[in-house]
Design a protein around this motif. Structure first.
Motif, short mmCIF file in Angstrom:
data_model
loop_
_atom_site.label_atom_id
_atom_site.label_comp_id
_atom_site.label_asym_id
_atom_site.label_seq_id
_atom_site.Cartn_x
_atom_site.Cartn_y
_atom_site.Cartn_z
N ASP A 110 0.77 -1.36 -0.04
CA ASP A 110 -0.07 -0.06 0.11
C ASP A 110 0.83 1.21 0.13
O ASP A 110 0.30 2.33 -0.83
N LEU A 111 1.99 1.11 0.73
CA LEU A 111 3.01 2.31 0.77
C LEU A 111 3.61 2.57 -0.58
O LEU A 111 3.57 3.77 -0.92
N ARG A 112 4.09 1.38 -1.27
CA ARG A 112 4.59 1.70 -2.71
C ARG A 112 3.54 2.23 -3.51
O ARG A 112 3.80 2.92 -4.45
N ALA A 113 2.27 1.75 -3.52
CA ALA A 113 1.08 2.12 -4.46
C ALA A 113 1.00 3.74 -4.41
O ALA A 113 0.62 4.44 -5.14
N ALA A 114 1.01 4.13 -2.88
CA ALA A 114 0.71 5.72 -2.73
C ALA A 114 1.96 6.59 -3.12
O ALA A 114 1.70 7.60 -3.40
N LEU A 115 2.99 6.00 -3.44
CA LEU A 115 4.12 6.83 -3.82
C LEU A 115 3.99 7.47 -5.26
O LEU A 115 4.27 8.79 -5.21
N GLY A 116 3.33 6.83 -6.07
CA GLY A 116 3.29 7.42 -7.54
C GLY A 116 4.29 7.32 -8.35
O GLY A 116 4.41 7.71 -9.53
N ALA A 127 -4.76 5.82 6.02
CA ALA A 127 -5.22 5.64 7.42
C ALA A 127 -3.73 4.97 7.99
O ALA A 127 -2.98 4.24 7.88
N TRP A 128 -3.68 5.36 9.34
CA TRP A 128 -2.58 4.92 10.29
C TRP A 128 -1.09 5.62 10.01
O TRP A 128 -0.52 5.64 10.84
N VAL A 129 -0.97 6.41 8.92
CA VAL A 129 0.19 7.00 8.69
C VAL A 129 0.16 8.36 9.26
O VAL A 129 -0.74 9.16 9.15
N ARG A 130 0.99 8.68 10.27
CA ARG A 130 1.15 9.95 11.04
C ARG A 130 1.87 11.01 10.39
O ARG A 130 1.67 11.98 10.46
N SER A 131 3.40 10.54 9.86
CA SER A 131 4.04 11.51 8.98
C SER A 131 4.90 10.56 8.02
O SER A 131 5.09 9.30 8.32
N ALA A 132 5.32 11.03 6.98
CA ALA A 132 6.07 10.69 6.07
C ALA A 132 7.07 11.50 5.51
O ALA A 132 6.87 12.63 5.19
N SER A 133 8.56 11.19 5.00
CA SER A 133 9.29 11.75 4.47
C SER A 133 10.19 10.98 3.31
O SER A 133 10.41 9.91 3.69
N ILE A 134 10.52 11.58 2.14
CA ILE A 134 11.34 10.64 1.25
C ILE A 134 12.49 11.81 0.71
O ILE A 134 12.44 13.07 0.88
N THR A 192 12.62 13.69 -11.71
CA THR A 192 11.44 14.04 -12.18
C THR A 192 10.44 13.51 -11.11
O THR A 192 9.12 14.22 -11.12
N ILE A 193 10.55 12.83 -9.96
CA ILE A 193 9.59 12.43 -9.19
C ILE A 193 9.22 13.72 -8.12
O ILE A 193 10.23 14.45 -8.10
N ASP A 194 7.86 13.76 -8.08
CA ASP A 194 7.38 15.07 -7.11
C ASP A 194 7.52 14.57 -5.68
O ASP A 194 6.31 13.64 -5.09
N LEU A 195 8.51 14.76 -4.98
CA LEU A 195 8.74 14.43 -3.43
C LEU A 195 7.52 14.96 -2.43
O LEU A 195 6.81 14.22 -1.66
N ALA A 196 7.09 16.17 -2.69
CA ALA A 196 6.09 16.72 -1.90
C ALA A 196 4.61 15.96 -1.97
O ALA A 196 4.04 15.78 -1.15
N ALA A 197 4.19 15.81 -3.37
CA ALA A 197 3.18 15.09 -3.72
C ALA A 197 2.97 13.64 -3.06
O ALA A 197 1.89 13.20 -2.67
N ALA A 198 4.09 12.98 -3.21
CA ALA A 198 4.13 11.71 -2.72
C ALA A 198 4.03 11.52 -1.32
O ALA A 198 3.33 10.65 -0.55
N GLU A 199 4.60 12.40 -0.51
CA GLU A 199 4.56 12.82 0.93
C GLU A 199 3.13 12.65 1.57
O GLU A 199 2.54 12.28 2.18
N ALA A 200 2.38 13.64 0.72
CA ALA A 200 1.09 13.99 1.01
C ALA A 200 0.42 13.03 0.57
O ALA A 200 -0.79 12.64 1.46
N ARG A 201 0.30 12.02 -0.32
CA ARG A 201 -0.36 10.67 -0.57
C ARG A 201 -0.10 9.80 0.69
O ARG A 201 -1.05 9.27 1.02
N LEU A 202 1.17 9.66 0.97
CA LEU A 202 1.31 8.67 2.14
C LEU A 202 0.70 9.17 3.43
O LEU A 202 0.14 8.47 4.14
N ARG A 203 0.75 10.59 3.75
CA ARG A 203 0.06 10.99 4.83
C ARG A 203 -1.49 10.85 4.92
O ARG A 203 -2.23 10.94 5.93
N GLY A 204 -1.98 10.56 3.50
CA GLY A 204 -3.53 10.25 3.47
C GLY A 204 -3.95 9.18 3.92
O GLY A 204 -5.16 8.90 3.98
#
Length: 303
Positions: free
Chosen positions: A80-86, A109-116, A95-107
């Motif tokens: 589920d985490l890999r799928a949310a990365l995008g 359930a159960w995820v409190r914080s995420a950093s890439i 070319t990967i958007d780190l801010a957008a991927a972190e926002a998807r991870l925080r969305g």
């Protein structure tokens, strides 16, 4: 001037030819700032060369992602985490958007914080922190629902059919109570969690708690696992009330089944309500000093 020597001669010559030298200097061409010109030329070359260089970097296989490391210690599956990365293996690391991927991870359930973060040339490291449930919120609506609550009061995930439920329950809240941060529901949940923290520090010696019921009228009602007696605490003065309970409840050891409720609404009183009224104590019978003889014996004596 012909007889002048040394410094005096130079002084006289300078005075004579000063005006002529000034005129010559005024007719000279301005000096070209070669250093500034070189800087400007270099910047122009960089600006012109940047787009082609960036396109080449984005297409070069040297910067293709080969390894995605996910570091977490929790409940969310790695898939589920890999799928949310995008993004995934083969994508360019620039070319990967780190801010957008972190926002998807925080969305999730159960995820409190995420950093890439990127680790050049081909590695991406993902760190995920998850919530730890402190209680289960039972929403008294139709249909009712169970939700995990974190220690900070955040309701972060529903309780599934196969999820663990060995946690204190918070009851008495409806979905309409939870609307808005200043409503009754959020404040009641925060106060119930504070009460659970106090009891967890062995305040009152109550031990594990089964439920905390919240009500606008009566405040909080605590239900320990043992003894299973409802204890009405209200809203304030919790530490003092729990200390009083620690002195009163041992007096009812072994008789918990006779107690219907304990009320600590008043800070200076502990009221114990029984299931049935106590029987009045009867005074012990005193033995008679002179026993009367039976009636048939008295008649025999007279005969």
């Amino acid at each position: 001037m012909a007889g002048a020597r040394g410094a005096a001669r130079r002084k006289l010559v300078g005075r004579r030819f000063r005006r002529r030298n000034r005129a010559r200097r005024s007719r000279r061409l301005p000096r070209v700032p070669w250093r500034a010109l070189r800087v400007v030329t270099l910047l122009a070359a960089v600006v012109l060369a940047t787009p082609p260089v960036l396109r080449a970097v984005r297409r070069h296989p040297y910067f293709a992602i080969r390894d995605i490391v996910i570091r977490h210690h929790g409940r969310v599956p790695v898939a589920d985490l890999r799928a949310a990365l995008g993004f995934g293996a083969g994508d360019n690391i620039w070319t990967i958007d780190l801010a957008a991927a972190e926002a998807r991870l925080r969305g999730l359930a159960w995820v409190r914080s995420a950093s890439i973060r990127r680790e050049l040339p081909d590695r991406v490291v993902v760190r995920v922190r998850e919530y730890r449930p402190a209680a289960i919120l039972a929403v008294d609506d139709a249909p009712p629902g169970l939700f995990y609550v974190a220690a900070n009061g955040r309701i972060f995930a529903p309780v599934g059919a196969t999820d663990g439920r060995d946690l204190p329950y918070i009851t008495g809240v409806t979905r309409s109570d939870l609307d808005g941060r200043e409503g009754f529901g959020p404040r009641a949940v925060h106060r119930a969690l504070g009460l659970l923290r106090l009891v967890g520090r062995d305040a009152g010696g109550l031990g594990p708690v089964s439920e905390v019921h919240v009500s606008n009228d009566r405040g909080m009602t605590l239900l320990p696992v043992r003894p299973a007696i409802p204890i009405v605490l209200g809203w304030g003065g919790l530490q003092r009330k729990l200390d009083q309970l620690g002195r009163v409840l041992p007096l009812w050891a072994g008789r918990a089944s006779d107690v219907r409720e304990v009320s600590c609404v008043f800070e200076d009183q502990v009221i114990v309500r029984m299931r049935a009224p106590l029987e009045p104590e009867t005074p012990p019978k005193t033995p008679n000093k002179v026993e009367k003889a039976p009636q048939h014996r008295r008649r025999a004596a007279r005969a």
